[in-house]
Design an enzyme around this catalytic site. Structure first.
Site, PDB file in Angstrom:
ATOM      1  N   TYR A   1      -1.545  -0.638  10.155  1.00 27.94           N
ATOM      2  CA  TYR A   1      -1.718  -1.093   8.763  1.00 27.94           C
ATOM      3  C   TYR A   1      -0.500  -0.682   7.930  1.00 27.94           C
ATOM      4  O   TYR A   1       0.066  -1.491   7.190  1.00 27.94           O
ATOM      5  CB  TYR A   1      -3.006  -0.480   8.205  1.00 27.94           C
ATOM      6  CG  TYR A   1      -3.240  -0.688   6.732  1.00 27.94           C
ATOM      7  CD1 TYR A   1      -3.811  -1.867   6.258  1.00 27.94           C
ATOM      8  CD2 TYR A   1      -2.911   0.302   5.799  1.00 27.94           C
ATOM      9  CE1 TYR A   1      -4.041  -2.051   4.898  1.00 27.94           C
ATOM     10  CE2 TYR A   1      -3.136   0.129   4.448  1.00 27.94           C
ATOM     11  CZ  TYR A   1      -3.704  -1.051   4.000  1.00 27.94           C
ATOM     12  OH  TYR A   1      -3.929  -1.237   2.660  1.00 27.94           O
TER      13      TYR A   1
ATOM     14  N   SER B   1       0.851  -1.193   0.000  1.00 30.30           N
ATOM     15  CA  SER B   1       0.000   0.000   0.000  1.00 30.30           C
ATOM     16  C   SER B   1       0.887   1.242   0.000  1.00 30.30           C
ATOM     17  O   SER B   1       1.989   1.220   0.569  1.00 30.30           O
ATOM     18  CB  SER B   1      -0.875   0.026   1.257  1.00 30.30           C
ATOM     19  OG  SER B   1      -1.520   1.283   1.377  1.00 30.30           O
TER      20      SER B   1
HETATM   21  P1  NAP Z   1     -11.439  -5.732  -0.019  1.00 29.53           P
HETATM   22  O1  NAP Z   1     -12.287  -5.202  -1.132  1.00 29.53           O
HETATM   23  O2  NAP Z   1     -11.863  -5.495   1.392  1.00 29.53           O
HETATM   24  O3  NAP Z   1     -11.231  -7.304  -0.259  1.00 29.53           O
HETATM   25  C1  NAP Z   1     -10.466  -8.016   0.658  1.00 29.53           C
HETATM   26  C2  NAP Z   1     -10.270  -9.429   0.166  1.00 29.53           C
HETATM   27  O4  NAP Z   1      -9.413 -10.101   1.098  1.00 29.53           O
HETATM   28  C3  NAP Z   1     -11.563 -10.228   0.099  1.00 29.53           C
HETATM   29  O5  NAP Z   1     -11.470 -11.098  -0.996  1.00 29.53           O
HETATM   30  C4  NAP Z   1     -11.571 -10.969   1.423  1.00 29.53           C
HETATM   31  O6  NAP Z   1     -12.298 -12.197   1.375  1.00 29.53           O
HETATM   32  C5  NAP Z   1     -10.083 -11.254   1.588  1.00 29.53           C
HETATM   33  N1  NAP Z   1      -9.679 -11.489   2.973  1.00 29.53           N
HETATM   34  C6  NAP Z   1      -9.838 -10.678   4.047  1.00 29.53           C
HETATM   35  N2  NAP Z   1      -9.324 -11.256   5.153  1.00 29.53           N
HETATM   36  C7  NAP Z   1      -8.829 -12.462   4.758  1.00 29.53           C
HETATM   37  C8  NAP Z   1      -8.205 -13.528   5.434  1.00 29.53           C
HETATM   38  N3  NAP Z   1      -7.958 -13.479   6.753  1.00 29.53           N
HETATM   39  N4  NAP Z   1      -7.836 -14.611   4.710  1.00 29.53           N
HETATM   40  C9  NAP Z   1      -8.080 -14.684   3.386  1.00 29.53           C
HETATM   41  N5  NAP Z   1      -8.680 -13.707   2.694  1.00 29.53           N
HETATM   42  C10 NAP Z   1      -9.057 -12.599   3.378  1.00 29.53           C
HETATM   43  O7  NAP Z   1      -9.947  -5.170  -0.125  1.00 29.53           O
HETATM   44  P2  NAP Z   1      -9.146  -4.493  -1.348  1.00 29.53           P
HETATM   45  O8  NAP Z   1      -9.346  -3.028  -1.258  1.00 29.53           O
HETATM   46  O9  NAP Z   1      -9.404  -5.202  -2.613  1.00 29.53           O
HETATM   47  O10 NAP Z   1      -7.652  -4.763  -0.848  1.00 29.53           O
HETATM   48  C11 NAP Z   1      -6.852  -5.792  -1.375  1.00 29.53           C
HETATM   49  C12 NAP Z   1      -5.424  -5.519  -0.953  1.00 29.53           C
HETATM   50  O11 NAP Z   1      -5.021  -4.244  -1.460  1.00 29.53           O
HETATM   51  C13 NAP Z   1      -5.243  -5.463   0.559  1.00 29.53           C
HETATM   52  O12 NAP Z   1      -4.026  -6.064   0.913  1.00 29.53           O
HETATM   53  C14 NAP Z   1      -5.193  -3.964   0.845  1.00 29.53           C
HETATM   54  O13 NAP Z   1      -4.466  -3.678   2.013  1.00 29.53           O
HETATM   55  C15 NAP Z   1      -4.502  -3.469  -0.399  1.00 29.53           C
HETATM   56  N6  NAP Z   1      -4.738  -2.044  -0.659  1.00 29.53           N
HETATM   57  C16 NAP Z   1      -5.993  -1.577  -0.922  1.00 29.53           C
HETATM   58  C17 NAP Z   1      -6.169  -0.215  -1.155  1.00 29.53           C
HETATM   59  C18 NAP Z   1      -7.515   0.389  -1.462  1.00 29.53           C
HETATM   60  O14 NAP Z   1      -7.636   1.639  -1.455  1.00 29.53           O
HETATM   61  N7  NAP Z   1      -8.546  -0.401  -1.720  1.00 29.53           N
HETATM   62  C19 NAP Z   1      -5.070   0.645  -1.104  1.00 29.53           C
HETATM   63  C20 NAP Z   1      -3.818   0.121  -0.827  1.00 29.53           C
HETATM   64  C21 NAP Z   1      -3.659  -1.232  -0.607  1.00 29.53           C
HETATM   65  P3  NAP Z   1     -13.921 -12.250   1.602  1.00 29.53           P
HETATM   66  O15 NAP Z   1     -14.527 -11.728   0.312  1.00 29.53           O
HETATM   67  O16 NAP Z   1     -14.212 -13.682   1.822  1.00 29.53           O
HETATM   68  O17 NAP Z   1     -14.211 -11.363   2.771  1.00 29.53           O
END
Ligand code: NAP
Length: 243
Positions: free
Chosen positions: A152, A138
């Site tokens: 985080y 991130s």
């Molecule tokens: P999201 O929409 O909340 O999706 C999270 C995903 O992770 C879902 O598929 C969820 O599964 C899965 N998950 C959560 N806890 C888990 C666990 N303990 N074991 C296995 N799977 C788990 O998140 P996102 O925004 O796509 O983020 C994805 C990655 O990008 C993360 O690492 C986040 O930190 C990073 N990121 C995101 C942003 C942003 O602005 N969105 C920015 C920087 C970095 P379920 O569907 O079953 O709940």
């Protein structure tokens, strides 16, 4: 080389986008999820509709047995693996470090760091023909997340460090390791941290003037997985609209 990959957290958001894009471009995809089976099955169906192969595998990345079962299921379905996207991650409601309790810190580091280490370790063990590991970090790793989530941010900083060290460790085996740092991307993760409008609200401050889309991060992930990135390893790539 085989074209089979594991994506943790492939059911929603950035992982979902990467899974659909990789599946449409010929990778067989093991789509991991922890709770939302319907969302994972929808991704599998989307890949099948595009002519690809996919399976959904439930598992908590913070549980070693679940991670082993995920990789076993992927190998059983597709044979040797050539890529791993270490994507699962969580946030928590905004807080200063002084107010964070141990349960919050444990959950953050169990999922975002220990889960990522276990997933990357299985990649190191099982990409026997070489391949690519993409760690989803991130921009918080360099911004620090003050007053919101330094926990985080610190967990993501560790992933960038892991990319540097692991790329040196695995380069001689033909395994590339890179980190991607998304900026403010419109996904469900912000609502899960109690700020559903966070990406929309803050995204306009990025030089490109808007939040990013999950598919824009997915493109970068799929590129790092692909042979088009054959000389790219140990890199930390921002996908932030310039933020
Ligand atoms: P999201 O929409 O909340 O999706 C999270 C995903 O992770 C879902 O598929 C969820 O599964 C899965 N998950 C959560 N806890 C888990 C666990 N303990 N074991 C296995 N799977 C788990 O998140 P996102 O925004 O796509 O983020 C994805 C990655 O990008 C993360 O690492 C986040 O930190 C990073 N990121 C995101 C942003 C942003 O602005 N969105 C920015 C920087 C970095 P379920 O569907 O079953 O709940």
């Amino acid at each position: 080389m085989s074209r089979a990959i594991v994506i943790t957290g492939g059911s929603r958001g950035i992982g979902r986008a990467a899974a659909l894009q990789a599946g449409a471009r010929g990778w067989s995809v093991a789509v991991n999820y922890v709770r939302d089976a319907a969302a994972a099955e929808e991704v599998v169906a989307g890949i099948a509709k595009a002519g690809g192969k996919a399976i959904a595998v439930q598992g908590d990345v913070a549980e070693e047995a679940d991670v082993l079962r995920l990789f076993d299921a992927a190998e059983t379905a597709f044979g040797p693996l050539s890529g791993v996207v270490v994507n699962s991650g969580v946030v928590a409601p905004p807080s200063r470090l002084a107010d964070m309790d141990l349960a919050r810190l444990r959950r953050m580091f169990d999922i975002n760091l220990l889960g990522a280490m276990l997933t990357a370790r299985e990649g190191a063990r099982r990409l026997t023909q070489g391949g690519s590991i993409v760690l989803v970090s991130s921009a918080a790793a360099r911004l620090g997340g003050p007053n919101e989530y330094v926990d985080y941010a610190a967990s993501k900083g560790a992933l960038d460090t892991l990319a540097i060290g692991l790329s040196k460790e695995l380069g001689p085996q033909g395994i590339r390791v890179n980190s991607i740092r998304p900026g403010l991307i419109e996904t469900d993760i912000h609502a899960s941290g109690g700020q559903p409008d966070r990406a929309r609200r803050l995204g306009t401050s990025a030089p490109l003037g808007r939040p990013g889309r999950a598919d824009e991060v997915g493109e970068a992930i799929v590129w790092l997985l692909s042979d088009a990135a054959s000389y790219v390893t140990g890199s930390i790539m921002d996908v932030t609209g310039g933020r």
